[in-house]
Design a protein around this motif. Structure first.
Motif, PDB file in Angstrom:
ATOM      1  N   ILE A  46      13.037  -1.261  11.931  1.00 35.79           N
ATOM      2  CA  ILE A  46      12.950   0.087  12.788  1.00 35.79           C
ATOM      3  C   ILE A  46      12.639  -0.440  14.289  1.00 35.79           C
ATOM      4  N   VAL A  47      13.447  -0.115  15.009  1.00 35.89           N
ATOM      5  CA  VAL A  47      12.884  -0.585  16.460  1.00 35.89           C
ATOM      6  C   VAL A  47      12.664   0.725  17.189  1.00 35.89           C
ATOM      7  N   ASN A  48      11.399   0.531  17.796  1.00 33.62           N
ATOM      8  CA  ASN A  48      10.947   1.923  18.574  1.00 33.62           C
ATOM      9  C   ASN A  48      10.864   3.265  17.892  1.00 33.62           C
ATOM     10  N   GLY A  49      10.862   3.012  16.617  1.00 39.02           N
ATOM     11  CA  GLY A  49      10.772   4.393  15.856  1.00 39.02           C
ATOM     12  C   GLY A  49      12.252   5.091  16.057  1.00 39.02           C
ATOM     13  N   LEU A  50      13.298   4.322  16.591  1.00 37.11           N
ATOM     14  CA  LEU A  50      14.434   5.265  16.913  1.00 37.11           C
ATOM     15  C   LEU A  50      15.727   4.736  16.227  1.00 37.11           C
ATOM     16  N   PHE A  51      15.880   3.562  15.755  1.00 39.69           N
ATOM     17  CA  PHE A  51      17.156   2.972  15.277  1.00 39.69           C
ATOM     18  C   PHE A  51      16.497   2.016  14.309  1.00 39.69           C
ATOM     19  N   ASP A  52      17.553   1.941  13.116  1.00 41.60           N
ATOM     20  CA  ASP A  52      17.083   1.045  11.758  1.00 41.60           C
ATOM     21  C   ASP A  52      18.384   0.298  11.614  1.00 41.60           C
ATOM     22  N   LYS A  76       0.641  -1.172   0.102  1.00 39.00           N
ATOM     23  CA  LYS A  76      -0.029   0.099   0.028  1.00 39.00           C
ATOM     24  C   LYS A  76       0.911   1.129  -0.003  1.00 39.00           C
ATOM     25  N   SER A  77       0.384   2.352  -0.970  1.00 39.59           N
ATOM     26  CA  SER A  77       1.223   3.530  -0.890  1.00 39.59           C
ATOM     27  C   SER A  77       1.155   4.122   0.526  1.00 39.59           C
ATOM     28  N   ALA A  78       0.406   3.870   1.493  1.00 38.43           N
ATOM     29  CA  ALA A  78       0.452   4.400   2.772  1.00 38.43           C
ATOM     30  C   ALA A  78       1.497   3.915   3.482  1.00 38.43           C
ATOM     31  N   PHE A  79       1.947   2.806   3.340  1.00 36.01           N
ATOM     32  CA  PHE A  79       3.066   2.099   3.808  1.00 36.01           C
ATOM     33  C   PHE A  79       4.458   2.833   3.371  1.00 36.01           C
ATOM     34  N   ASP A  80       4.596   2.971   2.197  1.00 36.93           N
ATOM     35  CA  ASP A  80       5.641   3.846   1.379  1.00 36.93           C
ATOM     36  C   ASP A  80       5.745   5.297   2.261  1.00 36.93           C
ATOM     37  N   GLN A  81       4.653   5.996   2.413  1.00 33.10           N
ATOM     38  CA  GLN A  81       4.766   7.103   3.188  1.00 33.10           C
ATOM     39  C   GLN A  81       5.201   7.216   4.405  1.00 33.10           C
ATOM     40  N   ARG A  82       4.563   6.128   5.241  1.00 33.98           N
ATOM     41  CA  ARG A  82       5.097   5.887   6.763  1.00 33.98           C
ATOM     42  C   ARG A  82       6.765   5.588   6.652  1.00 33.98           C
ATOM     43  N   GLN A  83       7.216   4.970   5.667  1.00 36.27           N
ATOM     44  CA  GLN A  83       8.816   4.743   5.487  1.00 36.27           C
ATOM     45  C   GLN A  83       9.297   5.857   5.286  1.00 36.27           C
ATOM     46  N   TRP A  84       8.742   6.925   4.481  1.00 42.97           N
ATOM     47  CA  TRP A  84       9.487   8.314   4.239  1.00 42.97           C
ATOM     48  C   TRP A  84       9.408   9.110   5.441  1.00 42.97           C
ATOM     49  N   GLU A  85       8.375   9.011   6.319  1.00 43.20           N
ATOM     50  CA  GLU A  85       8.438   9.620   7.429  1.00 43.20           C
ATOM     51  C   GLU A  85       9.462   9.081   8.409  1.00 43.20           C
ATOM     52  N   TYR A  86       9.757   8.168   8.410  1.00 44.36           N
ATOM     53  CA  TYR A  86      10.813   7.657   9.293  1.00 44.36           C
ATOM     54  C   TYR A  86      12.251   8.022   8.498  1.00 44.36           C
ATOM     55  N   PRO A 118       4.994  12.322  13.201  1.00 49.74           N
ATOM     56  CA  PRO A 118       5.463  11.309  12.101  1.00 49.74           C
ATOM     57  C   PRO A 118       6.708  10.888  12.137  1.00 49.74           C
ATOM     58  N   GLY A 119       7.215   9.644  12.066  1.00 45.21           N
ATOM     59  CA  GLY A 119       8.421   9.248  12.166  1.00 45.21           C
ATOM     60  C   GLY A 119       9.156   9.399  13.329  1.00 45.21           C
ATOM     61  N   GLY A 120       8.520   9.909  14.261  1.00 39.14           N
ATOM     62  CA  GLY A 120       9.485  10.029  15.841  1.00 39.14           C
ATOM     63  C   GLY A 120       9.443   8.662  16.484  1.00 39.14           C
ATOM     64  N   PRO A 121      10.073   9.072  17.559  1.00 40.82           N
ATOM     65  CA  PRO A 121      10.186   7.770  18.473  1.00 40.82           C
ATOM     66  C   PRO A 121       8.800   7.267  18.834  1.00 40.82           C
ATOM     67  N   ILE A 122       8.681   5.981  19.442  1.00 47.06           N
ATOM     68  CA  ILE A 122       7.599   5.462  19.744  1.00 47.06           C
ATOM     69  C   ILE A 122       7.581   5.658  21.474  1.00 47.06           C
ATOM     70  N   ARG A 129      12.867  10.853   6.783  1.00 44.94           N
ATOM     71  CA  ARG A 129      13.000  12.112   7.117  1.00 44.94           C
ATOM     72  C   ARG A 129      13.531  12.287   8.738  1.00 44.94           C
ATOM     73  N   ALA A 130      12.741  11.537   9.449  1.00 44.21           N
ATOM     74  CA  ALA A 130      13.260  11.691  10.907  1.00 44.21           C
ATOM     75  C   ALA A 130      14.395  11.116  11.194  1.00 44.21           C
ATOM     76  N   LEU A 131      15.017  10.317  10.676  1.00 46.55           N
ATOM     77  CA  LEU A 131      16.189   9.361  10.735  1.00 46.55           C
ATOM     78  C   LEU A 131      17.484  10.287   9.789  1.00 46.55           C
ATOM     79  N   GLN A 132      17.077  11.197   9.039  1.00 48.25           N
ATOM     80  CA  GLN A 132      17.677  12.006   8.153  1.00 48.25           C
ATOM     81  C   GLN A 132      18.488  10.856   7.125  1.00 48.25           C
ATOM     82  N   ARG A 133      17.661  10.051   6.547  1.00 50.93           N
ATOM     83  CA  ARG A 133      18.046   9.132   5.547  1.00 50.93           C
ATOM     84  C   ARG A 133      17.568   9.972   4.103  1.00 50.93           C
ATOM     85  N   ARG A 134      18.263   9.823   3.429  1.00 50.43           N
ATOM     86  CA  ARG A 134      18.086  10.583   1.798  1.00 50.43           C
ATOM     87  C   ARG A 134      17.198   9.744   1.129  1.00 50.43           C
TER      88      ARG A 134
END
Length: 210
Positions: free
Chosen positions: A80-86, A55-65, A200-204, A67-72
Protein backbone atom coordinates in the motif's frame (compact mmCIF):
# COMPACT_ATOMS: atom_id res chain seq x y z
CA UNK A 1 13.30 17.65 0.74
CA UNK A 2 10.52 15.80 -1.03
CA UNK A 3 7.67 14.38 1.07
CA UNK A 4 8.25 10.80 2.12
CA UNK A 5 6.53 8.16 0.05
CA UNK A 6 5.21 5.61 2.54
CA UNK A 7 5.39 2.03 1.28
CA UNK A 8 3.71 -0.49 3.59
CA UNK A 9 3.99 -4.22 2.99
CA UNK A 10 1.67 -6.74 4.62
CA UNK A 11 3.12 -10.23 4.45
CA UNK A 12 3.55 -13.52 6.27
CA UNK A 13 6.42 -15.94 6.71
CA UNK A 14 3.86 -18.67 6.04
CA UNK A 15 2.91 -17.32 2.60
CA UNK A 16 4.89 -18.70 -0.34
CA UNK A 17 3.83 -15.77 -2.57
CA UNK A 18 5.39 -13.17 -0.24
CA UNK A 19 9.19 -13.53 -0.71
CA UNK A 20 9.32 -12.01 -4.24
CA UNK A 21 7.38 -8.94 -3.09
CA UNK A 22 9.47 -8.67 0.07
CA UNK A 23 12.63 -8.74 -2.05
CA UNK A 24 11.32 -5.96 -4.31
CA UNK A 25 10.24 -3.80 -1.39
CA UNK A 26 13.54 -4.19 0.47
CA UNK A 27 15.36 -2.74 -2.54
CA UNK A 28 13.65 0.57 -1.70
CA UNK A 29 14.92 0.97 1.87
CA UNK A 30 17.99 3.05 0.97
CA UNK A 31 15.98 5.64 -0.96
CA UNK A 32 15.90 8.75 1.29
CA UNK A 33 12.51 9.73 -0.14
CA UNK A 34 10.92 6.41 0.84
CA UNK A 35 9.66 5.17 4.19
CA UNK A 36 9.39 1.39 3.99
CA UNK A 37 7.43 -0.41 6.70
CA UNK A 38 6.79 -4.16 6.73
CA UNK A 39 4.02 -5.72 8.82
CA UNK A 40 3.77 -9.46 9.41
CA UNK A 41 0.20 -10.68 9.82
CA UNK A 42 -0.99 -13.72 11.77
CA UNK A 43 -3.84 -15.22 9.78
CA UNK A 44 -1.51 -17.61 7.91
CA UNK A 45 -0.15 -19.07 11.16
CA UNK A 46 -2.74 -21.84 10.87
CA UNK A 47 -0.80 -23.33 7.94
CA UNK A 48 1.86 -24.72 10.26
CA UNK A 49 4.31 -21.88 10.89
CA UNK A 50 3.80 -19.16 13.49
CA UNK A 51 5.19 -15.93 12.09
CA UNK A 52 7.99 -14.73 14.36
CA UNK A 53 7.08 -11.06 13.78
CA UNK A 54 3.31 -11.43 13.41
CA UNK A 55 0.87 -9.41 15.52
CA UNK A 56 -2.91 -9.28 15.43
CA UNK A 57 -2.68 -5.47 15.53
CA UNK A 58 -1.19 -5.64 12.04
CA UNK A 59 -4.10 -7.81 10.88
CA UNK A 60 -6.37 -5.05 12.16
CA UNK A 61 -4.42 -2.34 10.33
CA UNK A 62 -4.68 -4.29 7.09
CA UNK A 63 -8.43 -4.68 7.57
CA UNK A 64 -8.72 -0.91 8.07
CA UNK A 65 -7.14 -0.47 4.67
CA UNK A 66 -9.38 -3.14 3.18
CA UNK A 67 -12.49 -1.30 4.33
CA UNK A 68 -11.18 2.07 3.15
CA UNK A 69 -10.17 0.64 -0.25
CA UNK A 70 -13.49 -1.24 -0.48
CA UNK A 71 -11.87 -4.67 -0.49
CA UNK A 72 -13.96 -7.59 0.66
CA UNK A 73 -10.97 -9.50 1.98
CA UNK A 74 -7.36 -9.10 3.01
CA UNK A 75 -4.53 -10.86 1.21
CA UNK A 76 -0.77 -11.27 1.19
CA UNK A 77 1.41 -9.96 -0.15
CA UNK A 78 -0.16 -6.51 -0.26
CA UNK A 79 1.74 -3.28 -0.85
CA UNK A 80 0.00 0.00 0.00
CA UNK A 81 1.49 3.34 -1.10
CA UNK A 82 0.65 6.46 0.91
CA UNK A 83 -2.55 4.80 2.10
CA UNK A 84 -4.05 5.34 -1.34
CA UNK A 85 -3.13 2.63 -3.83
CA UNK A 86 -2.48 -1.06 -3.36
CA UNK A 87 -1.16 -4.01 -5.29
CA UNK A 88 0.70 -7.30 -4.98
CA UNK A 89 4.17 -5.94 -5.78
CA UNK A 90 5.72 -9.22 -6.89
CA UNK A 91 6.59 -7.71 -10.27
CA UNK A 92 9.18 -4.94 -9.90
CA UNK A 93 7.71 -2.89 -12.76
CA UNK A 94 4.22 -3.09 -11.30
CA UNK A 95 5.60 -1.97 -7.95
CA UNK A 96 7.26 1.07 -9.53
CA UNK A 97 3.99 1.93 -11.29
CA UNK A 98 2.17 1.71 -7.96
CA UNK A 99 4.72 4.00 -6.31
CA UNK A 100 4.46 6.50 -9.17
CA UNK A 101 0.66 6.64 -8.70
CA UNK A 102 1.18 7.45 -5.03
CA UNK A 103 3.50 10.33 -5.92
CA UNK A 104 1.24 12.18 -8.35
CA UNK A 105 0.54 15.88 -7.59
CA UNK A 106 -3.10 15.26 -6.65
CA UNK A 107 -1.96 12.92 -3.85
CA UNK A 108 0.45 15.44 -2.32
CA UNK A 109 0.68 15.27 1.46
CA UNK A 110 -0.69 18.36 3.18
CA UNK A 111 0.79 18.09 6.68
CA UNK A 112 4.37 18.69 7.79
CA UNK A 113 5.86 17.05 10.87
CA UNK A 114 8.68 18.55 12.90
CA UNK A 115 10.56 16.80 15.71
CA UNK A 116 11.40 18.83 18.81
CA UNK A 117 14.83 17.44 19.73
CA UNK A 118 14.95 18.91 23.23
CA UNK A 119 11.26 18.73 23.96
CA UNK A 120 10.79 15.07 23.14
CA UNK A 121 7.73 15.69 21.00
CA UNK A 122 6.53 16.55 17.51
CA UNK A 123 4.70 19.44 15.89
CA UNK A 124 2.24 18.87 13.06
CA UNK A 125 1.55 21.86 10.81
CA UNK A 126 -0.95 21.99 7.97
CA UNK A 127 -4.14 23.56 6.64
CA UNK A 128 -6.87 24.57 9.06
CA UNK A 129 -10.00 22.45 9.40
CA UNK A 130 -8.28 19.24 8.39
CA UNK A 131 -8.36 16.03 10.41
CA UNK A 132 -5.88 13.23 10.89
CA UNK A 133 -4.89 10.58 13.41
CA UNK A 134 -1.27 10.73 14.54
CA UNK A 135 0.47 7.36 14.74
CA UNK A 136 3.94 6.55 16.04
CA UNK A 137 5.53 3.54 14.36
CA UNK A 138 8.53 1.75 15.83
CA UNK A 139 10.45 -0.48 13.46
CA UNK A 140 13.74 -2.37 13.19
CA UNK A 141 15.72 -1.16 10.19
CA UNK A 142 18.34 -3.90 10.46
CA UNK A 143 18.19 -6.86 8.11
CA UNK A 144 17.77 -10.25 9.74
CA UNK A 145 17.63 -13.73 8.26
CA UNK A 146 14.86 -15.95 9.59
CA UNK A 147 14.99 -19.74 8.98
CA UNK A 148 11.54 -21.22 8.35
CA UNK A 149 11.12 -24.88 9.27
CA UNK A 150 7.44 -25.49 8.49
CA UNK A 151 4.59 -24.25 6.35
CA UNK A 152 4.64 -23.10 2.73
CA UNK A 153 8.16 -21.66 3.08
CA UNK A 154 9.54 -24.57 5.09
CA UNK A 155 13.25 -25.09 4.45
CA UNK A 156 13.84 -21.51 3.32
CA UNK A 157 15.62 -18.64 5.07
CA UNK A 158 13.83 -15.32 4.57
CA UNK A 159 15.37 -11.86 4.80
CA UNK A 160 13.48 -9.24 6.82
CA UNK A 161 14.13 -5.53 7.26
CA UNK A 162 12.19 -2.46 8.40
CA UNK A 163 10.02 -4.79 10.45
CA UNK A 164 7.33 -2.91 12.37
CA UNK A 165 7.28 -3.75 16.06
CA UNK A 166 4.31 -1.63 17.08
CA UNK A 167 2.12 1.25 15.96
CA UNK A 168 0.44 3.54 18.48
CA UNK A 169 -1.99 6.40 18.04
CA UNK A 170 -0.83 9.35 20.16
CA UNK A 171 -3.58 11.81 19.28
CA UNK A 172 -5.72 13.48 16.66
CA UNK A 173 -4.73 16.44 14.53
CA UNK A 174 -7.50 18.90 13.75
CA UNK A 175 -5.65 21.23 11.42
CA UNK A 176 -3.28 24.15 11.86
CA UNK A 177 -0.39 23.74 14.29
CA UNK A 178 -0.52 21.17 17.10
CA UNK A 179 2.08 19.69 19.42
CA UNK A 180 2.16 16.04 20.48
CA UNK A 181 4.32 14.27 23.03
CA UNK A 182 6.09 11.11 21.95
CA UNK A 183 5.45 8.16 24.22
CA UNK A 184 8.36 6.09 22.90
CA UNK A 185 12.07 6.77 22.55
CA UNK A 186 14.71 5.12 20.39
CA UNK A 187 16.70 3.91 23.40
CA UNK A 188 16.00 0.30 22.42
CA UNK A 189 17.63 0.74 19.02
CA UNK A 190 14.39 0.83 17.08
CA UNK A 191 13.71 3.54 14.51
CA UNK A 192 10.69 5.80 14.90
CA UNK A 193 8.40 7.23 12.25
CA UNK A 194 5.30 9.38 12.57
CA UNK A 195 2.31 9.03 10.23
CA UNK A 196 -0.58 11.46 10.05
CA UNK A 197 -3.45 9.65 8.41
CA UNK A 198 -6.93 10.78 7.38
CA UNK A 199 -8.68 8.31 9.65
CA UNK A 200 -8.19 4.53 10.01
CA UNK A 201 -7.11 3.12 6.65
CA UNK A 202 -7.23 6.58 5.08
CA UNK A 203 -4.67 8.45 2.97
CA UNK A 204 -1.40 9.37 4.65
CA UNK A 205 -1.31 13.15 4.74
CA UNK A 206 2.02 13.52 6.51
CA UNK A 207 5.01 11.32 7.34
CA UNK A 208 8.40 11.79 8.95
CA UNK A 209 11.31 9.82 10.35
CA UNK A 210 12.26 10.84 13.88
Amino acid sequence: MNPLTVVELFQSQGCSSCPPTNSNVLKLVDDPNMLVLTYDVTYWDKLGWKDTFGKSAFDQRQWEYARALQRRNVFTPQVIVNGLFDGVGSDARDLQTLIAKGRTPNTKQSAEIFYMIHGGGITVIGPDRQYGIVNVVRYDSEQVQVPISRGENGGRTLAHSHVVKDITQIGSWTGGRQDFKLIHTSDDGLKIAVLVQAGPGGPIIGAARI
